[in-house]
Design a protein around this motif. Structure first.
Motif, PDB file in Angstrom:
ATOM      1  N   LEU A 380       0.838  -1.206   0.000  1.00 59.34           N
ATOM      2  CA  LEU A 380       0.000   0.000   0.000  1.00 59.34           C
ATOM      3  C   LEU A 380       0.872   1.255   0.000  1.00 59.34           C
ATOM      4  O   LEU A 380       0.643   2.190  -0.770  1.00 59.34           O
ATOM      5  CB  LEU A 380      -0.921   0.002   1.221  1.00 59.34           C
ATOM      6  CG  LEU A 380      -1.974  -1.117   1.293  1.00 59.34           C
ATOM      7  CD1 LEU A 380      -2.658  -1.102   2.657  1.00 59.34           C
ATOM      8  CD2 LEU A 380      -3.002  -0.958   0.185  1.00 59.34           C
ATOM      9  N   ARG A 381       1.858   1.272   0.857  1.00 62.85           N
ATOM     10  CA  ARG A 381       2.755   2.439   0.932  1.00 62.85           C
ATOM     11  C   ARG A 381       3.538   2.603  -0.367  1.00 62.85           C
ATOM     12  O   ARG A 381       3.767   3.717  -0.830  1.00 62.85           O
ATOM     13  CB  ARG A 381       3.710   2.292   2.117  1.00 62.85           C
ATOM     14  CG  ARG A 381       4.690   3.461   2.249  1.00 62.85           C
ATOM     15  CD  ARG A 381       5.511   3.349   3.504  1.00 62.85           C
ATOM     16  NE  ARG A 381       4.725   3.621   4.688  1.00 62.85           N
ATOM     17  CZ  ARG A 381       4.453   4.835   5.151  1.00 62.85           C
ATOM     18  NH1 ARG A 381       4.886   5.904   4.493  1.00 62.85           N
ATOM     19  NH2 ARG A 381       3.746   5.003   6.239  1.00 62.85           N
ATOM     20  N   SER A 382       3.968   1.484  -0.943  1.00 62.34           N
ATOM     21  CA  SER A 382       4.729   1.555  -2.187  1.00 62.34           C
ATOM     22  C   SER A 382       3.907   2.181  -3.313  1.00 62.34           C
ATOM     23  O   SER A 382       4.401   3.052  -4.043  1.00 62.34           O
ATOM     24  CB  SER A 382       5.178   0.139  -2.587  1.00 62.34           C
ATOM     25  OG  SER A 382       5.815   0.152  -3.839  1.00 62.34           O
ATOM     26  N   VAL A 383       2.634   1.763  -3.447  1.00 68.92           N
ATOM     27  CA  VAL A 383       1.772   2.307  -4.498  1.00 68.92           C
ATOM     28  C   VAL A 383       1.533   3.797  -4.285  1.00 68.92           C
ATOM     29  O   VAL A 383       1.639   4.608  -5.223  1.00 68.92           O
ATOM     30  CB  VAL A 383       0.426   1.542  -4.540  1.00 68.92           C
ATOM     31  CG1 VAL A 383      -0.531   2.194  -5.532  1.00 68.92           C
ATOM     32  CG2 VAL A 383       0.651   0.083  -4.894  1.00 68.92           C
ATOM     33  N   LEU A 384       1.220   4.178  -3.045  1.00 69.92           N
ATOM     34  CA  LEU A 384       0.952   5.589  -2.739  1.00 69.92           C
ATOM     35  C   LEU A 384       2.196   6.452  -2.919  1.00 69.92           C
ATOM     36  O   LEU A 384       2.118   7.569  -3.446  1.00 69.92           O
ATOM     37  CB  LEU A 384       0.423   5.723  -1.312  1.00 69.92           C
ATOM     38  CG  LEU A 384      -1.106   5.695  -1.155  1.00 69.92           C
ATOM     39  CD1 LEU A 384      -1.480   5.684   0.314  1.00 69.92           C
ATOM     40  CD2 LEU A 384      -1.749   6.880  -1.846  1.00 69.92           C
ATOM     41  N   GLU A 385       3.322   5.942  -2.490  1.00 69.08           N
ATOM     42  CA  GLU A 385       4.560   6.720  -2.567  1.00 69.08           C
ATOM     43  C   GLU A 385       4.911   7.032  -4.027  1.00 69.08           C
ATOM     44  O   GLU A 385       5.257   8.171  -4.367  1.00 69.08           O
ATOM     45  CB  GLU A 385       5.701   5.941  -1.910  1.00 69.08           C
ATOM     46  CG  GLU A 385       6.993   6.717  -1.758  1.00 69.08           C
ATOM     47  CD  GLU A 385       6.967   7.709  -0.610  1.00 69.08           C
ATOM     48  OE1 GLU A 385       7.868   8.565  -0.558  1.00 69.08           O
ATOM     49  OE2 GLU A 385       6.046   7.630   0.225  1.00 69.08           O
TER      50      GLU A 385
END
Length: 428
Positions: A380-385
């Motif tokens: 999730l963090r990877s996609v948002l970042e």
């Protein structure tokens, strides 16, 4: 004739360098003081003027015996789980197991003064589950709940003594640092050993090459997990014969181990899958069995086949599996926890005076991509970042923007978001 000049003799007690462990040189060539005289002087100054803090390694190192300190402020298991629920979505079985083990651990220490002959042993814990499901987060959040020293160690850097890497005893160095050098406090702390599966034996068969980061590390962990008087270097690193070591009793240190154990599901499948004939054993279809369901069926024999030695498994009696994150759980992780990923980014934008919002179909797409990555909450963090970095690069230079709306196209096509100017925001 020069032998007397080069000889190191303490100017206070007259002992030479062969009779003491340390000899400190002064400004004059013939001025020395031994470590014993330094300790005597320290004690005299501490008693007379109380000019040193009581929690130093020098006066704490003598306290290696098991302490009888009372822990009266430890919250109940339900209270601890309520805090964990604010930060971690789901995984109730693992959370309940960890909080009960922590509560019983300190209840056990409080009962040490009783005259009863029954000796309660500690229950170390093993958490296993896919990456990104919250194993480390559970341990980190426990550190906020409990007012005890807490340390996280990485098993991937541990090797046998004498080889490149870290000695197993360096795990305790981190705990001692978390206790501000107070050995008595460190002896009642909690240690989380991450990536525990990485110390498994590479093969069940013996090899001509030495497995310096596998079974050798497991053998070294045996006594530490069960309880022993361990000698550690104060600053970590390798032990040296002339080095001054500290003693820590690990009898009352609670160990929580965690690992993904990639591939153990195949071992469990072989054991649990039956032909369907007979009345014993649970029948699991190889094609329909989910990874998380199989982990809940994990037994000590499966861990042995994976490469963990039986002696070590016996010292970690409580085994809990964490569930694989479904789309529903990923959506909750994205929005609901107290420190959720969306809340973190909204706070970052708020610092610049900009409101950040997401369309519902955008959130659905983020969850869909993260599930495909198979990296759990980290996905999730990877996609948002990746989607927000270009926006965060431009935004501080534009003072006319009041709100940023993230659309589905921002995630899928790297398009620009909807910018709402300050004038439009005031008009609406």
């Amino acid at each position: 004739m020069n032998g007397g000049i080069n000889k190191k003799v303490c100017s206070f007690c007259g002992k030479d360098s062969k009779q003491v462990r340390e000899m400190i040189k002064g400004l004059r060539p013939d001025a020395f003081i031994c470590h014993q005289c330094v300790e005597v002087c320290f004690g005299m100054l501490h008693i007379k003027d109380n000019i040193f803090a009581p929690k130093t390694q020098t006066n704490a190192r003598a306290s290696t015996s098991v302490s009888s300190k009372k822990y009266e402020d430890i919250p109940t298991p339900k209270e601890m789980k309520e805090v964990l629920d604010k930060y971690i979505v789901g995984q109730d079985a693992a959370k309940i197991g960890v909080v009960v083990a922590a509560y019983n651990h300190y209840k056990r220490l409080n009962s040490r003064n009783n005259t009863d002959d029954v000796e309660i042993e500690k229950s170390n814990i093993l958490l296993l589950g896919p990456t990104g499901t919250g194993k480390t987060l559970i341990a980190q959040t426990m550190a906020k709940v409990l007012k005890v020293p807490f340390a996280i160690a990485d098993a991937t850097v541990l090797t046998e003594a004498g080889y490149v890497g870290e000695d197993v005893e360096n795990i305790l160095v981190r705990l001692l640092n978390a206790a501000d050098g107070d050995i008595a406090k460190a002896q009642h702390g909690i240690v989380y050993i991450d990536e525990f599966d990485k110390i498994s034996r590479k093969s069940e068969n013996s090899s001509i090459t030495r497995d310096v980061s596998g079974e050798g590390v497991q053998q070294a962990l045996l006594k530490i997990l069960e309880g022993t008087l361990s000698h550690i270097p104060p600053q970590g690193g390798r032990k040296h014969p002339e080095q001054k070591l500290l003693e820590i009793n690990t009898r009352d240190i609670l160990f929580i181990c965690g690992g993904a154990f990639v591939g153990i599901e195949e071992i469990i499948k072989k054991r649990t899958t039956r032909s369907g004939m007979g009345f014993t054993g649970k029948v699991i279809d190889k094609d329909s069995a989910q990874f998380s369901d199989l982990l809940h069926l994990c037994e000590p024999d499966d861990l042995t086949r994976f490469g963990i030695i039986p002696e070590l498994i016996g010292r970690i009696p409580a085994i809990y599996a964490l569930d694989h994150l479904s789309k529903e759980m990923l959506m909750k992780i994205l929005l609901e926890p107290k420190n959720s990923i969306v809340k973190q980014y909204k706070k970052l934008f708020e610092i610049d005076g900009v409101k950040l919002s997401f369309e519902q179909e955008t959130l659905d797409k983020i969850v869909e991509i993260a599930e495909e990555k198979k990296t759990g909450a980290r996905g999730l963090r990877s996609v948002l970042e990746m989607a927000l970095i270009p926006i965060m690069y431009e935004l501080p230079s534009r003072k006319d923007i009041a709100e940023v709306v993230i659309t589905k196209e921002v995630i899928t096509q790297k398009c620009e978001p909807k910018y709402i100017s300050a004038k439009k925001a005031k008009a609406s």
